[in-house]
Design an enzyme around this catalytic site. Structure first.
Site, PDB file in Angstrom:
ATOM      1  N   GLY A   1       0.893  -1.368   0.005  1.00  0.00           N
ATOM      2  CA  GLY A   1      -0.032  -0.087   0.063  1.00  0.00           C
ATOM      3  C   GLY A   1       0.827   1.198   0.061  1.00  0.00           C
ATOM      4  O   GLY A   1       0.273   2.439   0.195  1.00  0.00           O
TER       5      GLY A   1
ATOM      6  N   GLU B   1       4.853  -6.502   1.561  1.00  0.00           N
ATOM      7  CA  GLU B   1       4.777  -7.061   0.192  1.00  0.00           C
ATOM      8  C   GLU B   1       4.159  -5.857  -0.751  1.00  0.00           C
ATOM      9  O   GLU B   1       2.887  -5.881  -1.262  1.00  0.00           O
ATOM     10  CB  GLU B   1       3.522  -8.255   0.329  1.00  0.00           C
ATOM     11  CG  GLU B   1       2.389  -7.825   1.026  1.00  0.00           C
ATOM     12  CD  GLU B   1       1.498  -8.852   0.858  1.00  0.00           C
ATOM     13  OE1 GLU B   1       0.532  -8.951   0.691  1.00  0.00           O
ATOM     14  OE2 GLU B   1       1.843 -10.218   1.577  1.00  0.00           O
TER      15      GLU B   1
ATOM     16  N   GLY C   1       3.894  -3.720  -4.296  1.00  0.00           N
ATOM     17  CA  GLY C   1       3.860  -3.977  -5.529  1.00  0.00           C
ATOM     18  C   GLY C   1       4.247  -2.909  -6.408  1.00  0.00           C
ATOM     19  O   GLY C   1       5.136  -2.665  -6.852  1.00  0.00           O
ATOM     20  N   ARG C   2       2.988  -1.893  -6.549  1.00  0.00           N
ATOM     21  CA  ARG C   2       3.306  -0.598  -7.218  1.00  0.00           C
ATOM     22  C   ARG C   2       4.704   0.158  -6.947  1.00  0.00           C
ATOM     23  O   ARG C   2       5.102   0.420  -7.801  1.00  0.00           O
ATOM     24  CB  ARG C   2       2.048   0.262  -6.887  1.00  0.00           C
ATOM     25  CG  ARG C   2       1.953   1.287  -7.873  1.00  0.00           C
ATOM     26  CD  ARG C   2       1.017   2.437  -7.204  1.00  0.00           C
ATOM     27  NE  ARG C   2      -0.359   1.818  -6.988  1.00  0.00           N
ATOM     28  CZ  ARG C   2      -1.487   1.510  -7.748  1.00  0.00           C
ATOM     29  NH1 ARG C   2      -1.100   2.052  -8.880  1.00  0.00           N
ATOM     30  NH2 ARG C   2      -2.361   0.847  -7.277  1.00  0.00           N
TER      31      ARG C   2
ATOM     32  N   CYS D   1     -13.423   3.519 -29.851  1.00  0.00           N
ATOM     33  CA  CYS D   1     -14.434   4.101 -30.038  1.00  0.00           C
ATOM     34  C   CYS D   1     -15.517   4.464 -28.727  1.00  0.00           C
ATOM     35  O   CYS D   1     -16.603   3.858 -28.553  1.00  0.00           O
ATOM     36  CB  CYS D   1     -15.471   3.251 -30.905  1.00  0.00           C
ATOM     37  SG  CYS D   1     -14.688   3.148 -32.763  1.00  0.00           S
TER      38      CYS D   1
ATOM     39  N   TYR E   1       0.351  -1.897 -12.440  1.00  0.00           N
ATOM     40  CA  TYR E   1      -1.112  -1.899 -13.005  1.00  0.00           C
ATOM     41  C   TYR E   1      -1.260  -1.158 -14.002  1.00  0.00           C
ATOM     42  O   TYR E   1      -1.966  -0.113 -14.185  1.00  0.00           O
ATOM     43  CB  TYR E   1      -1.699  -1.142 -11.626  1.00  0.00           C
ATOM     44  CG  TYR E   1      -1.669  -1.917 -10.175  1.00  0.00           C
ATOM     45  CD1 TYR E   1      -2.125  -3.010 -10.109  1.00  0.00           C
ATOM     46  CD2 TYR E   1      -0.732  -1.583  -9.298  1.00  0.00           C
ATOM     47  CE1 TYR E   1      -2.165  -4.143  -9.076  1.00  0.00           C
ATOM     48  CE2 TYR E   1      -0.742  -2.425  -8.150  1.00  0.00           C
ATOM     49  CZ  TYR E   1      -1.207  -3.461  -7.851  1.00  0.00           C
ATOM     50  OH  TYR E   1      -1.086  -4.387  -6.929  1.00  0.00           O
TER      51      TYR E   1
END
Length: 418
Positions: free
Chosen positions: A236, A273, A275-276, A345, A374
């Protein structure tokens, strides 16, 4: 520690692409050197008694995993597909398996993998795990994911706990969960998992949150007569896309964490842990401008690509930062605000709205940094059946400053059926 964004090598790679082919550019370019430098610095900043795992949901491309692997204790999977992908591409590396809605088949796979720890999200899931362990005569290490409320830590725009969510168990469920574990000798309670918020950019608040986690787990051990070894404090750690310098300060957090653990004389291990925060800065999404037009007084740049490749801007609800790399065409618009769109479109195919540009023309490239997490992996890739972007990986330079190159098609990166 702030996120470093260096466009020089990426820009050189795009220049090479344009020399190779007349096709309009549409590519992801990953700076593997920058990724390795960043994750190594993250690891070296962590105090003793802490572990670092990488949440593969952010970006599970095989070259990305290979660059990260030497500096992490293992990887976190949030689905059966990720679990099998990680086992295939990082064999022997410890794995964590979390997320709601696990299939029985996924649980069977997880407990058959040596060194795989399961994060249990509910009493029902724990009962299924216990039954599967009994039927297969296998053992498993377990973390209970807990959804608790913590006063005084505020919130973020993406809350994973502290309120009704599909994630984790209420504290009121803990006695029943511990009873199931006592009745199932094949399951070993290794620790508790907390992940209350994402997009956290305040290191001081996150320190208070971690301190609270540790206090609560020590209380649970006393109150319920259990012994665990580890607290997983989740990820986070926030990224400010508009101003990367305001992203989570990992160095300050780790410095404060070292003092906190020393003052507590802490006996529990801490596991993170992210990620981003690990992979976001290594990736760029680049698309070539096809058309510049004005509609009802507003300027639009239509480029080769769009949100079917790069869903981050609408997913995050922001205008993504970008730079313009000029080509050789005559300027079509100068010193105006321009909305950057793709080829879909739908009027929702917008990457940045009404952003000022000095000059822009067809043939220019729009380069979007902070596209390493992401991004491609959360996009609706098959919508309108447009071709996928090129996937380019820039590895570290050798001693002579020469970089080798890996160019993968998307099918070589993450399969549709791991």
């Amino acid at each position: 520690m702030t996120l470093r964004i260096d466009e020089s090598r990426v820009r050189e790679e795009v220049r090479r692409l344009r020399q190779e082919s007349d096709d309009p550019v549409c590519a992801y370019v990953y700076d593997i050197d920058a990724l390795r430098t960043h994750v190594r610095a993250m690891r070296e900043a962590l105090p003793a008694g802490c572990e670092l795992y990488y949440a593969a949901k952010a970006n599970a491309d095989a070259p990305v995993l290979a660059a990260i692997a030497p500096w992490v204790d293992g990887f976190e999977a949030a689905s059966g597909g990720e679990l099998r992908w990680l086992r295939a591409h990082q064999p022997g590396k410890p794995l964590l398996f979390g997320g709601p809605g696990k299939l029985d088949a996924d649980i069977r796979d997880a407990i058959a993998i040596p060194g795989c720890t399961l994060h249990v999200e509910s009493l029902g899931e724990l009962r299924r795990l216990a039954a599967i362990a009994h039927r297969t005569n296998r053992t498993a290490s377990v973390f209970l994911r807990m959804n608790i409320g913590v006063d005084g830590v505020g919130d973020t725009r993406l809350m994973m706990g502290g309120k009704p969510t599909p994630f984790g168990m209420d504290e009121a469920d803990l006695p029943a969960a511990l009873a199931i574990l006592r009745e199932t000798p094949r399951l070993t309670l290794e620790g508790f998992h907390f992940h209350l918020m994402s997009h956290q950019c305040d290191a001081s608040i996150h320190l208070r949150l971690v301190n609270t986690y540790l206090d609560i787990v020590h209380r649970w051990q006393r109150d319920h007569g259990v012994a665990v070894t580890t607290v997983n404090a989740g990820g986070g750690f926030g990224v400010d896309y508009a101003d990367p310098s305001r992203s989570f300060d990992w160095a300050a957090f780790c410095e404060g964490l070292g003092r906190l653990l020393a003052e507590r004389d802490e006996t529990l291990r801490l596991r993170f842990e992210p990620g981003r925060f690990v992979s976001v800065a290594c990736g760029w999404y680049v698309m070539e401008v096809l058309d510049v037009k004005r509609s009802h007084g507003e300027w639009f740049a239509v480029a080769h690509g769009g949100t079917h490749h790069f869903r981050t801007p609408p997913a995050q609800g922001h205008d993504h930062p970008f730079v313009v790399w000029r080509g050789h065409g005559d300027v079509a618009v100068a010193h105006e605000k321009v909305t950057l769109v793709g080829q879909l479109c739908t009027p929702k195919d917008v990457l940045a709205r009404r952003q000022p540009v000095d000059a822009l023309a067809p043939g220019d490239c729009l380069a979007f940094p902070l596209a390493g997490a992401y991004a491609w992996n959360i996009s609706h890739q098959n919508f309108l059946m447009h071709p996928p972007p090129r996937m380019l990986y820039l590895p570290p330079c050798d001693a002579a400053g020469v970089a080798s190159r890996h160019d993968a098609r998307c099918a070589d990166v993450v399969p549709s059926k791991p």
